[in-house]
Design an enzyme around this catalytic site. Structure first.
Site, PDB file in Angstrom:
ATOM      1  CG  HIS A 171      -2.218   0.772   0.943  1.00 54.69           C
ATOM      2  ND1 HIS A 171      -2.276   1.906   0.152  1.00 54.69           N
ATOM      3  CD2 HIS A 171      -3.488   0.565   1.370  1.00 54.69           C
ATOM      4  CE1 HIS A 171      -3.515   2.357   0.111  1.00 54.69           C
ATOM      5  NE2 HIS A 171      -4.273   1.560   0.837  1.00 54.69           N
ATOM      6  CB  SER A 288     -22.546  11.241  -4.175  1.00 55.66           C
ATOM      7  OG  SER A 288     -22.002  10.724  -2.971  1.00 55.66           O
ATOM      8  CB  THR A 289     -23.790   6.532  -6.213  1.00 47.63           C
ATOM      9  OG1 THR A 289     -24.782   6.846  -7.198  1.00 47.63           O
ATOM     10  CG2 THR A 289     -23.705   5.014  -6.059  1.00 47.63           C
ATOM     11  CG  ASP A 409     -11.524  -9.263 -21.887  1.00 52.99           C
ATOM     12  OD1 ASP A 409     -10.944 -10.350 -21.686  1.00 52.99           O
ATOM     13  OD2 ASP A 409     -12.268  -9.061 -22.860  1.00 52.99           O
TER      14      ASP A 409
END
Length: 466
Positions: A171, A288-289, A409
């Site tokens: 981190h 906000s979401t 992907d």
């Protein structure tokens, strides 16, 4: 003796993957390089690494071709992410730790195979998964007091079912934005090789501009004038002994044996339901979401865990500072560039009828407080870090629904599922965009089984589900 898991894994090979020689897009990177840690990095110096799993369903691709393409593309993309093949050290003649890459350094890639038949369970959404069942899929980061690897990777094959890519990221070297950018770059390189029938030279491969890492550390200024880098370094040196120049990470407690994990989905209609509940009485709140999702989780967790009504609870979260600094720094900046914010509420306020509104207001005020300066109070961040991590009643987040984690992907389609394994030690909840799209959000949670059952009931009840 470690607890038994339902996931049986046999290590087949441990590879050292070196960056492929070739020309670089970035002139800021040379074959041998050193990157000093900024104060943003130093804040996370001994924090546990972030562990993430990407599940890919594949019943047709032979194992050998999957592994060969993953190894070759990793070598190719490391040419653009040289520091990740290096090591973090704290030289005796240096005031701060340094991330150094020397030609010949490599990334550890473990190849494993599982004979367990639980791939579908591990990659499912509806069932509880025992927390410890993911641990064999996570690579171990090579860390000592004197040296720490930047990343470790693992590919675990489930024959005739699929494979899992496990990543462990230091981190202090990468924040969530940088780490997901690297994995997407690896995926981009792998897909490039597959589409070009194995062509793997650097001369015909390039990264999209948004994925090219920006290494210039001089763009990170310290507007406080406090010398945050030196301040943080000194705090770490004083912690756990005099002149302690250790880069060893904290060993967080393993989750209790009965811990389970599950992902909960906030669909767009569910988010809108929460928004309407709050707007009825508080039309001016910041809705906000992110705020709505975190507030609802906060309330449900406090109720499910039976937190004492008089206890102070804290909802902490990270905020990307790249666009918030003055001047702003590039979105593809390599390293940490996050700050923390938190809402504070007594449990009894969350347990009441207006608990959701109270939680939304607390988180909203914390976000609005960032407008006064993202580094306000930064001088005490490190000194309070250890106490904060170990405190009870602290709820935190890992990841972000803006990372587009499901757009990873490698050439075999989108991931079936993505999990942040390390939350079972840090106690955080994980956030990502919904696999199903549509503006939804996925939240990963790890709890003792009886608490998870209570939480699942509360989560559904709030939306009128059963």
């Amino acid at each position: 003796m470690p607890p038994q898991t339902n996931t049986s894994v046999k290590v087949v090979e441990v590879c050292r993957v070196t960056p492929q020689p070739g020309s670089l897009d970035s002139k800021a990177v040379t074959p041998n390089l050193s990157l000093p840690l900024t104060y943003f990095d130093l804040f996370w110096l001994r924090f546990p690494p972030v562990e993430r799993l990407y599940f890919y369903e594949s019943t047709s691709s032979p194992s050998d071709s999957v592994l060969e393409n993953l190894k070759t593309s990793l070598s190719l993309v490391l040419q653009h992410f040289l520091p990740l093949a290096g090591n973090l050290t704290w030289p005796q003649d240096s005031d701060t730790p340094v991330l150094t890459y020397v030609e010949g350094d490599a990334v550890s890639l473990t190849i494993a195979e599982s004979d367990a038949d639980n791939f579908d369970n591990l990659s499912s959404y509806g069932d509880f998964v025992e927390a410890r069942d993911y641990h064999p899929l996570v690579p171990k980061l090579d860390v000592t007091h004197s040296r720490a690897a930047a990343i470790a990777l693992q590919v675990t094959l489930f024959p005739s079912r699929g494979f899992v890519i496990g990543t462990t990221m230091h981190h202090a070297i990468l924040d969530g934005k940088t780490s997901t950018s690297f994995v997407k770059s690896w995926a981009h390189a792998c897909k490039h090789i597959i589409l070009n029938n194995g062509v793997s030279t650097d001369s015909d491969f390039s990264l999209p501009d948004q994925l090219k890492p920006f290494y210039d550390r001089t763009v990170v200024h310290d507007p406080t004038g406090l010398g945050l880098g030196s301040l943080y370094a000194n705090e770490w040196r004083k912690m756990d002994g005099p002149d302690n120049k250790s880069v060893m990470i904290w060993d967080m407690k393993a989750p209790p044996p009965e811990s389970v994990r599950r992902i909960y989905e906030f669909t767009r209609p569910k988010i809108q339901t929460l928004r309407q509940i709050v707007l009825v009485s508080h039309p001016i709140l910041h809705l906000s979401t992110f705020t709505l999702v975190c507030a609802y989780m906060w309330v449900c967790l406090v109720k499910a865990q039976g937190v004492d009504a008089e206890k102070l609870t804290i909802q902490a979260f990270s905020v990307d500072c790249r666009a918030r600094l003055d001047p702003p720094i590039p979105a593809n900046y390599f390293g940490n560039c996050v700050t923390g914010a938190a809402g504070f509420v007594k449990a009894k306020e969350l347990l009441g009828e207006d608990g959701l509104v109270v939680a939304v207001r607390a988180i909203s005020e914390a976000i609005q407080g960032l407008e006064k300066g993202v580094l306000n109070g930064a001088e005490v961040w490190v000194s309070k870090m250890k106490d904060f991590v170990q405190a009870e009643g602290v709820y935190s987040t890992a990841g972000s629904h803006r990372f587009q984690i499901y757009e990873t992907d490698f050439g075999w389609g989108r991931p079936k599922k993505v999990e942040v394994v390390s939350i079972d030690r840090t106690g955080a909840i994980s956030l990502s965009e919904s696999k199903n799209g549509g503006g939804g959000v996925e939240v990963g949670v790890v709890l003792r089984k009886h608490v998870m059952e209570a939480f699942a009931s509360l989560f559904a009840k709030g939306f009128g589900d059963h």
